[in-house]
Enzyme design. Sequence first.
Site: not given
Length: 398
Positions: A275, A313, A315
């Site tokens: 991430s 991920s 983000d």
Amino acid sequence: MHRPGLAFMVFLLILASLSAPSAPSSVRESRPRARDLGVPFDGTPGALDAITDVAGVLVGHTTLISGEGKLQRGRGPIRTGVTAILPRGPDSQSNPVFAAWFSQNGNGEMTGTTWVEESGFLEGPVMITNTHSVGVVRDATIQWRLAHGGADATGYWWSLPVVGETWVGWLNDINGFHVKAEHALHALDTAHGGPVEEGSVGGGTGMICNGYKGGIGTASRRLDVKDGGYTIGVLVQCNYGRRDNLRIAGIPVGREIPAPEPYAFMPSDIAEHGSIIVVVATDAPLLSHQLKRLAHRVTLGLGRNGSISGNGSGDIFIAFSTANSGAGAAGHVVDLKMLPNDSLDPVFRATVESTEEAIVNAMVAATDMTGADGHRVIALPHEALRAVLRKYGRLAPN
């Protein structure tokens, strides 16, 4: 004919980096940054090219590195830490800043953001650590706030700290819970202005980015006087991305520089891992709804470096403004300043540019690291990067 020659040279550089020991911390601190290597970036950086160019912002780290060899849960190896960002330095306790957050892809965590969304304010610091240490860092931050005057006369205090995370389970004994309250307190108590330590430090110690070693990176932009002369600073903890997607200065660097696969369980060209947490600071007088728009622009900085914000991920971004001191005061009407929406484009551009550079700075500052079970991740090799940029005519003079 030219391409095989470059690839062979890069391969030799990789072999050399694999045989060299990881640099000690005293060497890491003196490592060059991306601009020093000739990586070209748009915009004018602040004096430090760091989030601390925004007056009052302080950054502190606790870095935990110990042990080697086979993973023994609860014993190590340990490759993790904590990073603290104080928006107004010592006044972060009593003087909230306007703020907003945005999740580009939500496979991650940032605590306290529902109240940031609701109130429009960030009260206290922003903390960053590894995924399984969010709870202890959150609790320690409440403890720190109480110890620094964060309570009324009755001793009552209500606090929802902001703590972000990225995963560090490949190099670190993540389920050993090695981050303790004292480590978060140390990061807060040692937060400072001036140059910011980058690479394999603090919360970014064990991170992997775009198939190379990742970690903490920072950058800033100073706007022209005609645009208000404001400063925008960014700090990232980067642990995301696929090597074949990596772009630096518009060049497909990840496809040009071979390196050993960092993950054995799933190659990085199949799926993204990890991430990225991004913190944006500015002294431009922006209100929370405008800072939300600023947080959205972080995604464009990631895109410049090739990110697709993959399914796995997390983000997550937060932006705050140090302008409008005293806006969080209770009991009376507060007069505010606000930059007109029509004047936001230079601030948007500076956010995109600073995010792009901060990620590259994190990778350039990182050093090779071997962690749990002998898992080894190499850093982005400097001379190989320069060779690729030179090949494409993108190497800036330095």
